[in-house]
Design an enzyme around this catalytic site. Sequence first.
Site, short mmCIF file in Angstrom:
data_model
loop_
_atom_site.label_atom_id
_atom_site.label_comp_id
_atom_site.label_asym_id
_atom_site.label_seq_id
_atom_site.Cartn_x
_atom_site.Cartn_y
_atom_site.Cartn_z
N SER A 65 0.84 -1.19 0.00
CA SER A 65 0.00 0.00 0.00
C SER A 65 0.88 1.26 0.00
O SER A 65 1.68 1.45 -0.92
CB SER A 65 -0.97 -0.06 1.19
N ASP A 92 -9.56 -5.87 -4.21
CA ASP A 92 -8.65 -4.92 -3.58
C ASP A 92 -9.12 -3.48 -3.80
O ASP A 92 -9.56 -3.12 -4.88
CB ASP A 92 -7.26 -5.09 -4.21
N HIS A 151 -7.50 -5.94 -0.02
CA HIS A 151 -6.26 -5.18 0.18
C HIS A 151 -5.25 -5.97 1.02
O HIS A 151 -4.04 -5.84 0.82
CB HIS A 151 -6.60 -3.86 0.87
#
Length: 306
Positions: A116, A259, A286
């Site tokens: 991320s 995601d 995610h």
Amino acid sequence: MVNIKEGIAEFKVPGLDQPCQTWYKIVGDLNASVTPLIVIHGGPGACHDYLLPLTDLSSSLPLVFYDQIGNGRSTHLPEKDGDEKFWSVELFKNELDNLFFHLGLKERSIDVYGHSWGGMLAAEWAASPSSSSNLRRLIISSSLASMDVWRVGITALRKKLPKDVQEELDRAEEKKDFEDPKYEAAIEVFYKRHLSLARPWPSEEVQAALNWFAKDPTTYGTMYGPSELYISGSLRDWSCIPLLSAISAPTLLINGSEDEAQDVAMQPFFDHIKRVKWVTLDGAAHFSHVDQREKHMQHVAAFLTG
């Protein structure tokens, strides 16, 4: 029995009277001949804890986890809340380089895994040849190449939420009432669909990340915003797309089919990095390293050893 060592790296930041402290954890033997994997957490502010499933790889390679300053077990700076000039990508790149110097890894081959926001940071660092000449392989997990492409994906997912949830999100954002329990409930609907599919909700890893956000929202609030669906922080116009062609290390991209880092957010990595492979895991959001833990680790291991 895998060795675990914790330590502190002093990090001098211009403008601060005292050095900061970067907390780190080494899982495995950093003195072994195997290339170590450095793990960069997301958020900003989620801390390393939610990425500990990666210790599944520790039987074959050493791993280095750390908490970025402002977060977790590293130095907290709540007085810098809202200071967009202070909380810069450059600050965290410098911290990463400082950690490498402290651990004696600047002259040695390393692999880097960024998830991320950690993938954003890893991409910028990897695109700086002067810093990353010792990078052997790069893994960018559930990340984004620019905030513009991220918004495209997030907006599309938002439009698929139940109508009453969308209306609550719109209402709270219009009033900037982000602490309303109704807004938090609406955000949770999104998170259950696109943050993690693991049940029961929340998983240990999800809860760990959410706990750190609650304990000290300084970096997340300043750099990103009040939630994943409202981007108001200093990263709002961020992009690394012009830098990506400078990444020379073989790169693995991983995201989940559900995601919040939709394919549109990852596509520029695939388009501009010279040597790149992309894996999308079904039945994962995610936190694909949690939702599809075994498959995620298999892909990472195969990439690092292949």
